[in-house]
Motif scaffolding. Structure first.
Motif, short mmCIF file in Angstrom:
data_model
loop_
_atom_site.label_atom_id
_atom_site.label_comp_id
_atom_site.label_asym_id
_atom_site.label_seq_id
_atom_site.Cartn_x
_atom_site.Cartn_y
_atom_site.Cartn_z
N ALA A 83 18.88 3.09 -31.67
CA ALA A 83 19.60 3.43 -30.46
C ALA A 83 20.70 4.25 -30.65
O ALA A 83 21.00 4.42 -31.42
N TRP A 84 20.45 5.36 -29.29
CA TRP A 84 21.31 6.11 -29.44
C TRP A 84 22.18 5.90 -28.20
O TRP A 84 21.85 5.27 -27.21
N ALA A 85 23.56 6.14 -28.23
CA ALA A 85 24.58 6.07 -27.28
C ALA A 85 25.76 6.82 -27.44
O ALA A 85 26.01 6.99 -28.73
N THR A 86 26.72 6.97 -26.29
CA THR A 86 27.94 7.60 -26.86
C THR A 86 28.90 6.67 -27.24
O THR A 86 28.44 5.47 -27.25
N THR A 87 30.03 7.06 -27.83
CA THR A 87 30.95 6.13 -28.65
C THR A 87 31.49 5.23 -27.38
O THR A 87 31.67 4.06 -27.89
N ARG A 88 31.90 5.64 -26.16
CA ARG A 88 32.22 4.70 -25.40
C ARG A 88 31.35 3.66 -24.90
O ARG A 88 31.79 2.47 -24.59
N ASP A 89 30.00 3.95 -24.99
CA ASP A 89 29.09 3.03 -24.58
C ASP A 89 28.85 2.11 -25.60
O ASP A 89 28.69 0.86 -25.39
N TRP A 90 28.81 2.55 -26.83
CA TRP A 90 28.99 1.42 -28.09
C TRP A 90 29.97 0.61 -27.91
O TRP A 90 29.92 -0.66 -28.12
N ALA A 91 31.11 1.07 -27.54
CA ALA A 91 32.44 0.16 -27.43
C ALA A 91 32.13 -0.90 -26.31
O ALA A 91 32.79 -1.94 -26.65
N LYS A 92 31.51 -0.65 -25.13
CA LYS A 92 31.23 -1.42 -24.17
C LYS A 92 30.59 -2.60 -24.74
O LYS A 92 30.79 -3.77 -24.49
N PHE A 93 29.60 -2.40 -25.77
CA PHE A 93 28.84 -3.48 -26.28
C PHE A 93 29.84 -4.57 -27.10
O PHE A 93 29.72 -5.49 -27.19
N GLY A 94 30.78 -3.74 -27.83
CA GLY A 94 32.06 -4.35 -28.70
C GLY A 94 32.63 -5.41 -27.89
O GLY A 94 33.19 -6.39 -27.96
N LEU A 95 33.12 -4.74 -26.53
CA LEU A 95 33.90 -5.53 -25.40
C LEU A 95 33.21 -6.74 -24.98
O LEU A 95 33.75 -7.68 -24.78
N LEU A 96 31.64 -6.73 -24.63
CA LEU A 96 30.76 -7.72 -24.17
C LEU A 96 31.18 -8.83 -25.23
O LEU A 96 31.14 -10.25 -24.86
N TYR A 97 31.26 -8.69 -26.61
CA TYR A 97 31.45 -9.68 -27.56
C TYR A 97 32.65 -10.24 -27.50
O TYR A 97 32.99 -11.40 -27.75
N LEU A 98 33.75 -9.34 -27.41
CA LEU A 98 35.20 -9.85 -27.25
C LEU A 98 35.38 -10.63 -26.25
O LEU A 98 36.05 -11.59 -26.49
N HIS A 99 34.64 -10.53 -25.36
CA HIS A 99 34.91 -11.34 -24.15
C HIS A 99 33.83 -12.46 -24.25
O HIS A 99 33.62 -13.11 -23.17
N GLU A 100 33.26 -12.85 -25.29
CA GLU A 100 32.18 -14.02 -25.50
C GLU A 100 31.26 -14.02 -24.40
O GLU A 100 30.73 -14.95 -23.70
N GLY A 101 30.42 -12.65 -24.12
CA GLY A 101 29.50 -12.71 -23.32
C GLY A 101 29.51 -12.54 -21.66
O GLY A 101 28.86 -12.23 -21.03
N ASN A 102 30.99 -12.27 -21.33
CA ASN A 102 31.55 -12.17 -19.92
C ASN A 102 31.73 -11.00 -19.64
O ASN A 102 32.43 -10.18 -20.64
N TRP A 103 31.07 -10.15 -18.67
CA TRP A 103 30.98 -8.97 -18.48
C TRP A 103 31.68 -8.82 -16.79
O TRP A 103 30.84 -9.20 -16.12
N ASN A 104 32.78 -8.48 -16.81
CA ASN A 104 33.46 -8.33 -15.45
C ASN A 104 33.29 -9.68 -14.45
O ASN A 104 32.85 -9.46 -13.42
N GLY A 105 33.19 -10.80 -15.03
CA GLY A 105 33.09 -11.95 -14.49
C GLY A 105 31.51 -12.43 -14.39
O GLY A 105 31.22 -13.71 -13.77
N GLU A 106 30.43 -11.79 -15.10
CA GLU A 106 29.19 -12.34 -15.15
C GLU A 106 28.98 -12.67 -16.66
O GLU A 106 29.39 -12.05 -17.44
#
Length: 448
Positions: A337-360
């Motif tokens: 899998a290839w992605a920008t550093t910021r997009d890899w960070a979004k994946f980390g944030l998804l887990y930081l918020h235990e699966g919640n992404w902007n309310g979903e």
């Protein structure tokens, strides 16, 4: 004197023969790695051949390969002294695939349907630039010094960090890139891809479409000892299946990545070596088997391809990501899998918020706890397709830290207790790059 010359000549011949004899079986792997790396780096991230050869391919033996890019037909070839030429073909939407002589390049193929949501939100929930935020509890002088220390000083080639991003409370507080890389550069995550693959099972589980605690749905296992292996065992890397993962030699992992047509079937065909849930054994083959299992959850190949992006990747705005496929058309969930550093960070944030992404809620909160719980036999180092700090791997970081890790030091660190996500992309492992020191410096910039 003639006798001496003969002895020297014989010794030289013997040396060349020995090197050739011991290296020749590896030539398929050397040229295969090189061709794939050149094709992916050039066509996915627009890197020059020289840049790839000096960076990504600057590895012992891999640097023996001679490479060539065909810009017109979108492929790269590599060989070692003219021997064992290998080809990797690039197809938009599927990335680069290492192919063999039996691969039909004229055959039609399906590509994932992508959805790019446009909004006016700043990063991370939109693709606008992040809002400037100053936190009073952050010593920015210390933080910037810690980040700068993760990079080589001018002229040095030791740490080889390509990018470092620190996110606190959803805000970027530090971001730095090495020469030749920017926030738009797509970087290969290698085994961080495993964590992407695992997450899809969490999403299916939340939707009530998959039970990871029942025997894995593999017909070939129904009449032998493997019939009791669960998907959870596979996610924990303790299925008990035989597997060798040693990238310094010809092993199950290297043969799979550089020779197999259908990578998902390589682990599937292995016998049981240990009782399930009793022996932890890291296996890239296991992850590609999971990708194979995912494929079989859908009636059509198109649905399988679309699911990865619609349910996760594009859902959280990782729009730069490209997951590459094998010759059979399945995603190489272990490595590519290839992605920008910021997009890899979004994946980390998804887990930081235990699966919640902007309310979903993409996966249940219990899934984040599941992947971050130590698996049997890992000594606190591994959960379910995520690496852990429960065993104290990084003594100067909190024990609740867990991460997606990849070859050569790709890391997405999730630290719930500090509300932190840290992404480091580079070309060096722990032996040459002080990961604990980096974490200590960044964490130490927060005032108590």
């Amino acid at each position: 004197m003639k006798k001496v010359f003969k002895l020297v000549g014989f010794a030289s011949f013997a040396g060349v023969f020995y090197i050739g004899f011991t290296t020749y079986p590896k030539l398929d792997l050397i040229s295969g790695f090189s061709a794939k790396s050149i094709a992916s780096g050039h066509f996915i991230d627009n890197r020059s051949q020289v840049m790839i050869e000096k960076g990504d391919n600057d590895i012992n033996l891999i640097d023996l390969a001679s490479n060539e890019i065909d810009q017109k037909d979108n492929f790269a070839t590599a060989s070692v002294y003219g021997l064992k030429e290998r080809k990797a073909i690039y197809r938009p939407g599927l990335g680069a695939t290492l192919i063999d002589d039996n691969f039909d390049t004229s055959k039609p193929y399906e590509i994932p349907k992508r959805t790019f949501v446009k909004n006016n939100l700043p990063f991370p929930y939109g693709n606008n630039e992040p809002m400037d935020t100053v936190f009073t509890n952050v010593d920015y002088g210390k933080l910037n010094a810690a980040v700068a220390n993760a990079f080589d000083k001018k002229g040095a080639i030791e740490k080889r960090t390509r990018s470092l991003l620190v996110i606190y409370k959803d805000k970027i507080i530090a971001e730095k890139y090495d020469t030749g890389f920017t926030k738009d550069s797509k970087i290969l995550g290698w085994s961080m891809t495993k964590s992407i693959t695992a997450t899809l099972f969490g999403i299916l589980a939340k939707e009530g479409k998959y039970n990871i605690n029942t025997p894995a749905p593999i017909a070939e296992w129904k009449n032998d000892d493997r019939k009791v292996i669960t998907t959870s065992d596979l996610l924990h890397m303790n299925s008990g299946l035989a597997w060798e993962e040693n990238y310094s030699t010809i092993c199950d992992a290297t043969k799979m990545l550089f020779l197999a047509e259908n990578m998902g079937r390589v682990q599937l065909e292995k016998p049981v070596a240990f009782k399930p849930n009793s022996h932890w054994n890291y296996s890239s083959g296991t992850t590609n088997l999971l990708s194979y299992i995912l494929r079989n959850q859908f009636k059509t190949h198109q649905e399988y391809l679309d699911f990865w992006y619609a349910a996760l990747i594009d859902k959280i705005g990782m729009n730069s990501m490209v997951v590459e496929t094998d010759m059979a058309g399945n995603f190489v969930g272990s490595s590519y899998a290839w992605a920008t550093t910021r997009d890899w960070a979004k994946f980390g944030l998804l887990y930081l918020h235990e699966g919640n992404w902007n309310g979903e809620q993409l996966f249940d909160t219990g899934w984040a706890q599941y992947v971050a719980t130590p698996t049997n036999g890992s000594r606190g180092d591994y959960g379910a397709h995520f690496w852990l700090n429960a065993g104290g791997r990084y003594p100067d970081a909190p024990k609740d830290l867990y991460s997606a890790n990849g070859f050569q030091g790709q890391k997405v660190f999730i630290i719930p207790s500090l509300d932190l996500v840290i992404v480091r992309m580079g070309l060096t492992e722990d032996a040459k790059f002080d990961v604990n020191g980096m974490l200590k410096g960044i964490i130490g910039s927060f005032k108590k």
